[in-house]
Design an enzyme around this catalytic site. Structure first.
Site, PDB file in Angstrom:
ATOM      1  N   SER A  79       0.839  -1.200   0.000  1.00 33.42           N
ATOM      2  CA  SER A  79       0.000   0.000   0.000  1.00 33.42           C
ATOM      3  C   SER A  79       0.876   1.253   0.000  1.00 33.42           C
ATOM      4  CB  SER A  79      -0.901  -0.003   1.233  1.00 33.42           C
ATOM      5  OG  SER A  79      -0.102   0.152   2.394  1.00 33.42           O
ATOM      6  N   LYS A  80       0.223   2.381   0.056  1.00 36.82           N
ATOM      7  CA  LYS A  80       0.940   3.666  -0.055  1.00 36.82           C
ATOM      8  C   LYS A  80       2.054   3.791   0.972  1.00 36.82           C
ATOM      9  CE  LYS A  80      -3.043   3.513  -1.162  1.00 36.82           C
ATOM     10  NZ  LYS A  80      -3.924   2.647  -0.432  1.00 36.82           N
ATOM     11  N   ARG A  81       1.786   3.238   2.153  1.00 42.39           N
ATOM     12  CA  ARG A  81       2.790   3.464   3.190  1.00 42.39           C
ATOM     13  C   ARG A  81       4.098   2.729   2.919  1.00 42.39           C
ATOM     14  NH1 ARG A  81       2.649  -0.995   6.525  1.00 42.39           N
ATOM     15  NH2 ARG A  81       0.898  -2.289   5.908  1.00 42.39           N
TER      16      ARG A  81
END
Length: 464
Positions: A237-239
């Site tokens: 994911s984005k993180r």
RNA sequence: GGUCCCAUCGUCUAGUGGCCUAGGAUACUGGCCUCUCACGCCAGAGACACGGGUUCAAAUCCCGUUGGGACCA
């Protein structure tokens, strides 16, 4: 039977690499079998869906070269179709109105949890035959006995006990149909033959299969591909940093590299690592997709990108590099010049962005001098040799690598220098740094005028 | 918590019972090349999660354990 696959992104975020790989597999499968690939925008979540995301997803797919044959269809424009299907289920007694309130359901859920049971809808309204009412939901009458088998093309048969299912909601109280419902209606009405999707959907599959059957449609073949994980082995994911396809474009990756990388994440063909798009189409096969999740490892992507940079003709690279040069704010130059620059950098840069960064001294009027390098190599003792090099260069009509090298060697010998020290002195003079492409190619690319200027400026600054 | 999925070098993977002393790629280390850095070439280190079976033979088949993940809540 003609193969029809689809990619159904929801425009609530960017096209990330996981989605891109799903799209790629669907696309490759369709191309391999000369079938059809459909793009469908799942925008039923009106609140979170944004037009800019739709555009971004489309741009990402186009950049990767994954062109669709039909669509994009928008679920928000297909509400009539969903409504018709719900009415049909209602009429046939395969769905029903449910008046249970969220509060009641929540209470029952808690009770079930307290007893250590699985929270499922208890069927209160299942046989009440309730008439339509504003605010009521519609539930699908699931088959709760026996088993539902998913014959997965990747995992093999997966058997679900129907007692695990419940009467799930197909239409919310606000009248909108739910995800699992519209997916089935869309896939069925669009004639999708193969659903290739992430294996996070496996658990949705039995209820979907029941719905296909209730609707009188034959379920498609399912292939649940393993997830792509971040370095910490959780769903990417984005993180985990850059996850969007367009971000990779900004970072200077070539679409060929990303495609090749994504294809090899979960899929393999013996020991082969490098695949062109055409080769992937020929060789792609669901049976060669692995079962286990794969960690997205940027090192290998960088290696592939470096490989494709080396392979791409300079003319094409020049066009790709131009936006990066502009963004760096370098003065614009001729394409011919950029091509020569690229020739010296293409075995050294792993991304286009890196290439642009390494190319600063080719474009700036004056290189950015690294003070440590200047201090270390542009010492008084080297001045006479530099002077003589400049003199020799001035005497040349045009710069030529072989001639320059000859002159370099002559001077090194004459002044009894270490080749390394003299080379570094010239390098710092011309590029401002201790690391650069080969000296003689740098000089020929820069040209006599710039080289002379830089020598003169430096000679003025070195104390005798 | 329930259901489901998964398990080979750090990472991506080859492997479908004997060809496995487990192969390739990347990353890492060393060397060669060399005006620096890369590229290229050569070499090195590095894995079958564990325990039981089945079999003449298991990384490969079965069972269990452990670990990880996803979904639902």
């Amino acid at each position: 039977m003609k193969v029809i696959t689809r990619f159904p992104p929801s425009p609530t975020g960017h096209l990330h690499v996981g989605g891109a790989r799903t799209a790629l597999f669907n696309w490759l499968f369709a191309r391999h079998y000369h079938g059809k690939f459909i793009l469908r925008i799942e925008d039923t979540d009106r609140l979170r869906s944004k037009q800019e995301y739709v555009e971004g997803i489309i741009e990402g797919l186009k950049w990767l070269g994954l062109h669709w044959d039909e669509g994009p269809y928008y679920q928000s424009q297909r509400m009539e179709i969903y409504k018709r299907h719900i009415e049909r289920l209602l009429a046939e007694g395969k769905a029903y109105y449910c008046y249970c309130t969220p509060e009641e359901l929540e209470k029952k859920r808690k009770e079930a949890m307290a007893k250590g049971q699985k929270p499922r809808y208890d069927g209160t309204c299942r046989n009440r035959n309730l008439p339509p009412k504003p605010g009521a939901v519609i539930r699908f009458k699931s088959n709760l006995v026996g088993e539902t088998a998913v014959n997965d093309l990747i995992h093999g048969p997966i058997i679900f006990n129907n007692s695990e299912l419940d009467d799930w909601i197909i239409q919310r109280s606000d009248g909108t149909p739910t995800y699992n419902f519209v997916v089935v209606v869309d896939d069925a009405t669009m004639g999708i033959t193969h659903v290739i999707r992430g294996d996070d959907h496996i658990n949705n599959t039995p209820k979907q299969i029941q719905l296909y059957e209730a609707l009188g449609y034959a379920p498609p073949a399912f292939a649940h591909v393993p997830m792509i994980l971040g370095p910490d082995k959780t769903k990417l994911s984005k993180r985990h940093g850059a996850a969007s396809v367009l971000e990779y474009r900004e970072m200077g990756f070539l679409p060929e590299a990303l495609i090749n990388f994504l294809a090899r994440l979960g899929w393999s063909y013996g020991d082969q690592e490098i695949f062109s798009l055409q080769e992937l189409i020929e060789k792609f096969d669901i049976s060669r997709i692995g079962k286990s999740a794969a960690v997205f490892n940027q090192e290998k992507l960088l290696w592939l990108n470096a490989h494709y940079i080396k392979q791409t003709p300079n003319e094409k690279l020049a066009e790709l590099l131009k936006p990066f040069l502009e963004r760096k704010g370098y003065p614009s130059t001729s394409t011919d010049y950029i091509i020569k620059v690229i020739q010296t950098l293409k075995t050294r840069a792993k991304t286009l962005l890196e290439m642009a960064e390494m190319a600063d001294f080719y474009f700036l009027e004056e290189p950015i001098y690294d003070s440590k390098a200047v201090q270390k190599f542009l010492v008084p003792q080297i001045k006479p040799a530099l002077k003589e090099m400049l003199h020799t260069i001035k005497g040349m009509s045009a710069l030529d690598e072989a001639q320059l090298e000859q002159a370099f060697k002559r001077i090194v010998e004459k002044y009894a220098l270490k080749p390394r020290n003299f080379a570094q002195a010239i390098r710092v003079t011309l590029t401002g740094r201790t690391v650069s492409p080969g000296l003689f190619e740098v000089m020929t690319v820069l040209g006599k005028e710039k080289v002379t200027k830089r020598f003169e400026r430096i000679l003025e600054k070195i104390k005798e």
